[in-house]
Scaffold this motif. Structure first.
Motif, PDB file in Angstrom:
ATOM      1  N   ARG A  80       0.046   4.145   2.512  1.00  0.00           N
ATOM      2  CA  ARG A  80       0.478   3.937   3.890  1.00  0.00           C
ATOM      3  C   ARG A  80       2.006   3.872   3.999  1.00  0.00           C
ATOM      4  N   ASP A  81       2.639   3.261   3.007  1.00  0.00           N
ATOM      5  CA  ASP A  81       4.097   3.058   3.040  1.00  0.00           C
ATOM      6  C   ASP A  81       4.694   3.418   1.678  1.00  0.00           C
TER       7      ASP A  81
ATOM      8  N   ASP B 180       0.851  -1.184   0.000  1.00  0.00           N
ATOM      9  CA  ASP B 180       0.000   0.000   0.000  1.00  0.00           C
ATOM     10  C   ASP B 180       0.899   1.251   0.000  1.00  0.00           C
TER      11      ASP B 180
END
Ligand code: ZN
Length: 294
Positions: free
Chosen positions: A166-167, A163
């Motif tokens: 998110r990262d 993702d």
């Protein structure tokens, strides 16, 4: 009793051991991995200076490598990007210099065999050993035999859902970017957060993310290989609380689908640290030497 030589040939250091098992380690030395010539010669000299005759030598090495005794490249590291080491004939040089049989395999297959002989794999015939450190690798036994097949497993390079919101970290692997190793090895943690992993507090979000990537990988291995146990070694696993997070997330991701008490009720003895601790690598090499005689 037969005495063996073992070399844990890592990308950053070599560990050389003489002995017959965990209760009988007679000599041990470690030195940094430099050029193949210098490093291999140092290992040969260490074994030549031992007072007692060695029955065989085992080498558990970083890869990729050729573990097939019938291949002309048996004993060699193969296509490594590590400067100077591509096609280094570490096994051939050591075995010729010492004049004894050679056991040669990946560091993780070696460590798995050591755990099978004396550690957390005792009595099992299908289990995995993964190291989570400078790199990520996996090996193990399948129906009582070390996993080889086409060449040998490269479990560190499987692809995971990533993702990017998110990262956003693009990953550390020179071949794939965000494969498992690219997202979750020690240098990836350091490069994502800007500090070495061991300096990050136990409640830092880094560890939730790390546990998630490891759990995703483990779930894939559980579903494809059906291991009876998974042993997690390597420097990153020394992080306090990490293995507990991984266990919990593996149960969450499997969501009750695999109906085994090992996962549903006994996850603490299903995903474990190495029984041989930080000697798993060196003793794995000794176990490869022992197996070379059988
Ligand atoms: Zn990769």
């Amino acid at each position: 009793m037969a005495i063996f030589g073992g070399i844990e040939a890592g990308g950053t250091k070599f560990v050389c051991m003489v002995g017959s098992g965990p209760d009988d380690i007679r000599k041990e030395t470690r030195f940094p991995t430099t050029t193949p010539d210098e490093t291999i010669e140092k290992a040969i000299t260490f074994f030549q200076q031992q007072g007692e005759p060695l029955a065989a030598v085992g080498i558990a090495a970083f890869g990729p490598l050729d573990p097939d005794p019938n291949s002309p490249d048996f004993g060699k590291i193969t296509t490594t990007p590590k400067p100077g080491w591509a096609y280094a004939d570490i096994g051939g040089r050591v075995a010729r210099a010492l004049g004894i049989p050679l056991g040669f395999d990946t560091d993780v297959n070696g460590a798995a065999l050591g755990e099978y002989r004396w550690g957390a794999g005792c009595g099992l015939d299908t289990f995995l050993y993964l190291t989570i450190g400078t790199g990520i690798g996996g090996g193990g036994l399948m129906s009582g035999k070390l996993m080889h097949g086409l060449i040998h497993p490269e479990m560190g390079h499987i692809r995971l859902p990533h993702d990017l919101v998110r990262d956003p970290y693009p990953g550390h692997c020179p071949f794939h970017g965000d494969c498992l190793e690219g997202l979750a090895c020690g240098p990836a943690i350091e490069s994502r957060w800007g500090v070495r992993g061991e300096t990050l507090a136990a409640d830092h979000p880094a560890w939730e993310l790390e546990a998630e990537y490891l759990a995703l990988a483990l779930v894939n291995f559980i579903c494809t290989l059906s291991p009876q146990r998974i042993i997690l070694g390597g420097g990153v696993m020394a992080q306090e609380g990490l293995i507990e997070k991984v266990r919990q997330k593996v149960q969450g991701l499997l969501n009750g689908y695999i109906k085994s008490p090992a996962i549903l009720e006994q996850i603490d003895t299903y995903i474990v640290l190495p029984g041989l601790g930080n000697q798993a690598g060196g003793l794995g090499a000794i176990a490869l030497a022992e197996a070379a005689l059988s």
